[in-house]
Design a protein around this motif. Sequence first.
Motif, PDB file in Angstrom:
ATOM      1  N   PRO A 159      24.698  12.913 -96.977  1.00  0.00           N
ATOM      2  CA  PRO A 159      25.333  12.612 -95.505  1.00  0.00           C
ATOM      3  C   PRO A 159      24.933  13.690 -94.462  1.00  0.00           C
ATOM      4  O   PRO A 159      24.790  13.466 -93.321  1.00  0.00           O
ATOM      5  CB  PRO A 159      26.771  12.570 -95.849  1.00  0.00           C
ATOM      6  N   VAL A 160      24.842  14.937 -94.892  1.00  0.00           N
ATOM      7  CA  VAL A 160      24.444  16.182 -94.190  1.00  0.00           C
ATOM      8  C   VAL A 160      22.971  16.932 -94.456  1.00  0.00           C
ATOM      9  O   VAL A 160      23.077  17.081 -95.528  1.00  0.00           O
ATOM     10  CB  VAL A 160      25.799  17.089 -93.856  1.00  0.00           C
ATOM     11  N   LEU A 161      22.496  16.859 -93.712  1.00  0.00           N
ATOM     12  CA  LEU A 161      21.018  17.792 -93.964  1.00  0.00           C
ATOM     13  C   LEU A 161      21.406  19.173 -93.367  1.00  0.00           C
ATOM     14  O   LEU A 161      21.291  19.383 -92.215  1.00  0.00           O
ATOM     15  CB  LEU A 161      19.960  17.243 -93.235  1.00  0.00           C
ATOM     16  N   PRO A 162      21.686  20.069 -94.181  1.00  0.00           N
ATOM     17  CA  PRO A 162      22.119  21.496 -93.810  1.00  0.00           C
ATOM     18  C   PRO A 162      20.875  22.370 -93.311  1.00  0.00           C
ATOM     19  O   PRO A 162      19.587  22.101 -93.337  1.00  0.00           O
ATOM     20  CB  PRO A 162      22.536  22.178 -95.307  1.00  0.00           C
ATOM     21  N   SER A 163      21.283  23.298 -92.639  1.00  0.00           N
ATOM     22  CA  SER A 163      20.475  24.180 -92.025  1.00  0.00           C
ATOM     23  C   SER A 163      19.781  24.934 -93.175  1.00  0.00           C
ATOM     24  O   SER A 163      20.293  25.133 -94.265  1.00  0.00           O
ATOM     25  CB  SER A 163      21.073  25.479 -91.185  1.00  0.00           C
ATOM     26  N   ASN A 164      18.444  25.394 -93.091  1.00  0.00           N
ATOM     27  CA  ASN A 164      17.657  25.730 -94.022  1.00  0.00           C
ATOM     28  C   ASN A 164      17.337  25.238 -95.369  1.00  0.00           C
ATOM     29  O   ASN A 164      17.275  25.668 -96.348  1.00  0.00           O
ATOM     30  CB  ASN A 164      18.213  27.165 -94.366  1.00  0.00           C
ATOM     31  N   GLY A 165      17.695  23.843 -95.386  1.00  0.00           N
ATOM     32  CA  GLY A 165      17.891  23.292 -96.704  1.00  0.00           C
ATOM     33  C   GLY A 165      16.484  23.080 -97.349  1.00  0.00           C
ATOM     34  O   GLY A 165      16.346  22.594 -98.763  1.00  0.00           O
ATOM     35  N   PHE A 166      15.398  23.186 -96.766  1.00  0.00           N
ATOM     36  CA  PHE A 166      13.942  22.981 -97.155  1.00  0.00           C
ATOM     37  C   PHE A 166      13.144  24.285 -96.910  1.00  0.00           C
ATOM     38  O   PHE A 166      11.986  24.226 -97.310  1.00  0.00           O
ATOM     39  CB  PHE A 166      13.329  21.744 -96.405  1.00  0.00           C
ATOM     40  N   SER A 167      13.884  25.250 -96.640  1.00  0.00           N
ATOM     41  CA  SER A 167      13.187  26.748 -96.283  1.00  0.00           C
ATOM     42  C   SER A 167      12.379  27.062 -97.457  1.00  0.00           C
ATOM     43  O   SER A 167      11.393  27.716 -97.141  1.00  0.00           O
ATOM     44  CB  SER A 167      14.076  27.559 -95.600  1.00  0.00           C
ATOM     45  N   SER A 168      12.549  26.694 -98.553  1.00  0.00           N
ATOM     46  CA  SER A 168      11.815  27.395 -99.581  1.00  0.00           C
ATOM     47  C   SER A 168      10.518  26.448 -99.942  1.00  0.00           C
ATOM     48  O   SER A 168       9.468  26.835-100.852  1.00  0.00           O
ATOM     49  CB  SER A 168      12.675  27.291-101.055  1.00  0.00           C
ATOM     50  N   HIS A 211      10.405  12.401 -97.550  1.00  0.00           N
ATOM     51  CA  HIS A 211      10.679  10.967 -97.599  1.00  0.00           C
ATOM     52  C   HIS A 211      12.277  11.041 -97.413  1.00  0.00           C
ATOM     53  O   HIS A 211      12.910  11.421 -98.519  1.00  0.00           O
ATOM     54  CB  HIS A 211      10.035  10.228 -98.456  1.00  0.00           C
ATOM     55  N   LEU A 212      13.126  10.569 -96.342  1.00  0.00           N
ATOM     56  CA  LEU A 212      14.543  10.841 -96.664  1.00  0.00           C
ATOM     57  C   LEU A 212      14.963   9.344 -96.248  1.00  0.00           C
ATOM     58  O   LEU A 212      16.373   9.423 -95.746  1.00  0.00           O
ATOM     59  CB  LEU A 212      14.906  11.974 -95.704  1.00  0.00           C
ATOM     60  N   GLN A 213      14.522   8.263 -96.420  1.00  0.00           N
ATOM     61  CA  GLN A 213      15.048   7.018 -96.318  1.00  0.00           C
ATOM     62  C   GLN A 213      16.241   6.599 -97.018  1.00  0.00           C
ATOM     63  O   GLN A 213      16.349   6.771 -98.083  1.00  0.00           O
ATOM     64  CB  GLN A 213      13.959   5.892 -96.187  1.00  0.00           C
ATOM     65  N   TYR A 214      17.156   5.789 -96.441  1.00  0.00           N
ATOM     66  CA  TYR A 214      18.257   5.234 -97.118  1.00  0.00           C
ATOM     67  C   TYR A 214      18.972   6.335 -97.943  1.00  0.00           C
ATOM     68  O   TYR A 214      19.492   6.413 -98.791  1.00  0.00           O
ATOM     69  CB  TYR A 214      17.686   4.134 -98.239  1.00  0.00           C
ATOM     70  N   CYS A 215      19.289   7.314 -97.320  1.00  0.00           N
ATOM     71  CA  CYS A 215      20.066   8.450 -97.843  1.00  0.00           C
ATOM     72  C   CYS A 215      21.554   8.788 -97.369  1.00  0.00           C
ATOM     73  O   CYS A 215      22.138   9.717 -97.636  1.00  0.00           O
ATOM     74  CB  CYS A 215      19.438   9.860 -97.832  1.00  0.00           C
ATOM     75  N   HIS A 216      21.900   7.650 -96.614  1.00  0.00           N
ATOM     76  CA  HIS A 216      23.298   7.699 -95.760  1.00  0.00           C
ATOM     77  C   HIS A 216      23.633   9.061 -95.206  1.00  0.00           C
ATOM     78  O   HIS A 216      24.487   9.485 -94.771  1.00  0.00           O
ATOM     79  CB  HIS A 216      24.272   7.851 -97.003  1.00  0.00           C
ATOM     80  N   ILE A 217      22.414   9.388 -94.450  1.00  0.00           N
ATOM     81  CA  ILE A 217      22.560  10.750 -93.381  1.00  0.00           C
ATOM     82  C   ILE A 217      22.815  10.362 -92.361  1.00  0.00           C
ATOM     83  O   ILE A 217      22.919   9.480 -91.635  1.00  0.00           O
ATOM     84  CB  ILE A 217      20.956  11.343 -93.093  1.00  0.00           C
ATOM     85  N   LYS A 218      24.150  11.258 -91.795  1.00  0.00           N
ATOM     86  CA  LYS A 218      24.941  11.089 -90.861  1.00  0.00           C
ATOM     87  C   LYS A 218      24.676  12.166 -89.769  1.00  0.00           C
ATOM     88  O   LYS A 218      24.658  11.992 -88.546  1.00  0.00           O
ATOM     89  CB  LYS A 218      26.344  11.020 -91.032  1.00  0.00           C
ATOM     90  N   GLU A 219      24.076  13.401 -90.243  1.00  0.00           N
ATOM     91  CA  GLU A 219      24.223  14.441 -89.229  1.00  0.00           C
ATOM     92  C   GLU A 219      22.841  15.275 -89.836  1.00  0.00           C
ATOM     93  O   GLU A 219      22.824  15.568 -91.015  1.00  0.00           O
ATOM     94  CB  GLU A 219      25.383  15.266 -89.257  1.00  0.00           C
ATOM     95  N   VAL A 220      22.121  15.706 -88.617  1.00  0.00           N
ATOM     96  CA  VAL A 220      21.120  16.540 -89.193  1.00  0.00           C
ATOM     97  C   VAL A 220      21.355  17.799 -88.386  1.00  0.00           C
ATOM     98  O   VAL A 220      21.508  17.848 -87.129  1.00  0.00           O
ATOM     99  CB  VAL A 220      19.592  16.119 -88.689  1.00  0.00           C
TER     100      VAL A 220
END
Length: 361
Positions: free
Chosen positions: A66-75, A83-92
């Motif tokens: 639901p939330v893509l956090p800061s630095n979540g992919f930094s590594s 690809h992040l389709q259909y992941c119920h993301i509400k906030e970036v």
Amino acid sequence: KSAPAMLRISFFLLTLVTSALSGPCPQSCHCHGDLQHVICDNVGLKRIPKVTEQTKLLNLQRNHLPVLPSNGFSSMKGLVSLHLQYCHIKEVSSQAFKGLKKLVYLYLSNNEISIIKSSAFEDLTELTYLYMDNNKIIDIPKGLLSPLINLFILQLSMNSIRELRPGVFSGAKDLRWLHLTSNEINTIHPGSLDDIENLAVFHLDNNQLTTYPSAAMSKLRVVEELKLSQNPMKVIPDNAFQSFGRYVEKIFLDAMGLEKLSDGAFNGVTALKSLHIENNKLTTLPSNLVFTSLQNMTLHGNPWQCNCNLAHLRRWMDSNRLRPAAVCASPSRYRGQQVRDTAAFSGCRLKIRRAKKRGLF
């Protein structure tokens, strides 16, 4: 020990070291090509898994994030496609993709995104394709797209965007395809398209525009395909497409409730191949519409007035093998007859020549 045995031991140790450096494939995921492709589609994830710098494609579709956090992919500095389709993301979150300086493809479609924090796209200087269709985005904050200096396609269809303001596309100077189909856009402010003057494909269909945004559109230079279908617009004004008239090949103006195409609506339009104006309230066509390059027209669902003002359309039909359907609504003696078959235009050439002599054409 023999040389072959030593070689086998060395190879085994090297494999162990490589595996230790690269790390294991995330639990429940499938990995291919020495972890270059990591597939975690619909595996019940509730947080972003750890992958290494050598991963180029990460597929996280159909998980719960639901939330893509800061630095979540930094590594994951080697990522090219995410690809992040259909992941119920509400906030970036701000800096959600920080470190992804090689990312080219970002898929955020079919989520519930309503909040995109400033600096969310920081570091995405190589991003070329951004898909955010079918979300709940109401507004694009000024400067949000500024890092995306190589953006080529932006897909924002099926959101809730209400207006385009100056600076909204600042930085995205190379944008060529912009899809805004099925939003709630009722205003395109002057200056809002200044930063994307090289746009080639512009889809604005199924929005709430009641007047043609002439001031904003006049900044576009090379549009080849324009879709305005299903906007409640009654009139297309003079010079509507003039700024990109030498390039535009396809124009969609169907199902808008259009009552009039102004006499100068198609001023400067010289390369048009396809014009869609079906299901409107049009009775005639402007005299400056150039038929020489036209290959396809859709005309049905309009109350055409079959008199000499439509003679140029009939001549085009006679020379075109497609001969699209269009029914006369008036005069009464021709009502219900196809424009391509009616005798309403017999004698029009003589009448037009006489009118020209009298200065009426």
